[in-house]
Design a protein around this motif. Structure first.
Motif, PDB file in Angstrom:
ATOM      1  N   SER A  39      44.174  50.996  41.048  1.00 21.46           N
ATOM      2  CA  SER A  39      44.505  50.772  42.461  1.00 21.46           C
ATOM      3  C   SER A  39      45.175  49.426  42.702  1.00 21.46           C
ATOM      4  O   SER A  39      45.734  49.202  43.773  1.00 21.46           O
ATOM      5  N   SER A  64      39.649  54.486  39.942  1.00 23.70           N
ATOM      6  CA  SER A  64      39.055  53.246  40.474  1.00 23.70           C
ATOM      7  C   SER A  64      38.128  53.688  41.595  1.00 23.70           C
ATOM      8  O   SER A  64      37.922  54.898  41.789  1.00 23.70           O
ATOM      9  N   ARG A  65      37.557  52.729  42.345  1.00 22.16           N
ATOM     10  CA  ARG A  65      36.630  53.132  43.420  1.00 22.16           C
ATOM     11  C   ARG A  65      37.358  53.561  44.679  1.00 22.16           C
ATOM     12  O   ARG A  65      36.884  54.406  45.418  1.00 22.16           O
ATOM     13  N   TYR A  99      31.572  36.384  31.685  1.00 28.16           N
ATOM     14  CA  TYR A  99      32.920  36.979  31.661  1.00 28.16           C
ATOM     15  C   TYR A  99      33.538  36.814  30.273  1.00 28.16           C
ATOM     16  O   TYR A  99      34.074  37.764  29.697  1.00 28.16           O
ATOM     17  N   THR A 101      47.685  38.776  40.265  1.00 32.19           N
ATOM     18  CA  THR A 101      47.220  40.109  40.674  1.00 32.19           C
ATOM     19  C   THR A 101      46.324  39.899  41.890  1.00 32.19           C
ATOM     20  O   THR A 101      46.246  38.793  42.421  1.00 32.19           O
TER      21      THR A 101
END
Ligand SMILES: NC(=O)c1ccc[n+]([C@@H]2O[C@H](COP(=O)([O-])OP(=O)(O)OC[C@H]3O[C@@H](n4cnc5c(N)ncnc54)[C@H](OP(=O)(O)O)[C@@H]3O)[C@@H](O)[C@H]2O)c1
Length: 261
Positions: free
Chosen positions: A10, A32-33, A148, A183
């Motif tokens: 997305s 994706s969600r 991460y 992004t």
């Protein structure tokens, strides 16, 4: 026409992967969600590129929803020849004293889902004797900045091991290890530019380089000369020096926020 399945389609790198692969005449399965964003993208890809675009909404932190995507990858009637495990989310707080559930969710998306979906895809692809898997890691995999870094280090090492297992099967595995990329990641996390423009890459060039690396069967893909050099230098540094750099507050803040959205 080959079919590709992209997680995190997305926004950001996943969105760019969808456009570049659809433009190259691949049918796409978008995961994706955000179902609304995926539907809009699917419509645009059908109209602009004339490909089939399937929408498969899933929260990859939820195991039953990961299984739904795995089933799609295993479907023998609708073979997927390229899987991009790209979805990434973030934590944005320290591990000690932080919200453990947030770290666990990030781990589910960036580690467990990558493992489950790679397993489903690799099995089906090996049976057909061809295919490619692209797992999105990060240059942060070479550092020691929070969970991460640890999650992305897992992706990098896992993909190398997968590539070894897949040798001679006609299926390849590539770990994409980008540096800073413009992004939605940083925007979602409320990051203002704290790095010089030279440190940033654009999603289109990162994706173009990654796809070229997939085509030539590279195991590690580090787009851009400057991040390629930085990556090699980091790999050669003593880990004590890497830890010293990783403890830099500005870098730590970036990685925390990169993994926050
Ligand atoms: N940007 C950078 O500087 C950078 C650097 C190195 C590596 N990376 C990695 O690149 C990958 C893509 O990130 P990006 O920069 O393109 O970020 P982005 O623009 O924020 O996109 C992240 C994507 O992941 C999806 N996602 C997040 N949580 C999800 C979940 N629980 N289930 C399913 N999908 C989920 C989002 O979709 P929904 O919100 O619709 O679910 C979105 O499509 C990530 O793995 C990231 O770690 C980014």
């Amino acid at each position: 026409m080959a079919t590709v399945l992209i997680t995190g389609a997305s926004a950001g790198l996943g969105l760019e992967l969808a456009w570049q692969l659809a433009t190259a005449r691949h049918d796409v399965v978008l995961v994706s969600r955000d179902a609304g964003r995926l539907e809009r993208l699917a419509g645009q890809l059908r109209a602009a590129a004339g490909v089939d675009a399937e929408v498969l909404p899933a929260d990859l932190a939820e195991r039953d929803q990961v299984e739904k995507v795995a089933q799609r990858l295993r479907d023998p009637d609708r073979p997927v020849s390229f899987l991009a495990n790209n979805a990434g989310l973030a934590v944005g707080e320290p591990f000690v004293g932080g919200d453990l559930a947030a770290h666990e969710r990030a781990h589910e998306v960036m580690v467990r889902a990558v493992m489950v979906l790679s397993h489903a895809a690799a099995g089906a692809m090996v049976e057909r004797g061809r295919g490619a898997i692209l797992n999105v890691s990060s240059i942060a995999a070479l550092t020691a900045m929070g969970t991460y870094s640890a999650d992305k280090a897992w992706v990098r090492t896992f993909t190398e091991a997968l590539a070894i297992e897949l040798k001679g099967t006609g299926v390849t595995a590539t770990a994409l290890c980008p540096g800073l990329v413009h992004t939605e990641f940083h925007q979602r996390a409320g990051i203002t530019d704290t790095y010089p423009e030279i440190a940033w890459l654009n999603a289109d060039s990162v994706v173009a380089a990654a796809l070229a690396d997939v085509r030539r069967g590279a195991v590690i893909s580090t787009p851009s000369l400057r991040y390629g050099i930085l990556s090699e230098v980091t790999r050669l540094l003593p880990r004590a020096a890497v830890r010293a750099v990783s403890s830099d507050k500005r870098l730590r803040r970036h990685v925390a926020q990169e993994s926050e959205s």
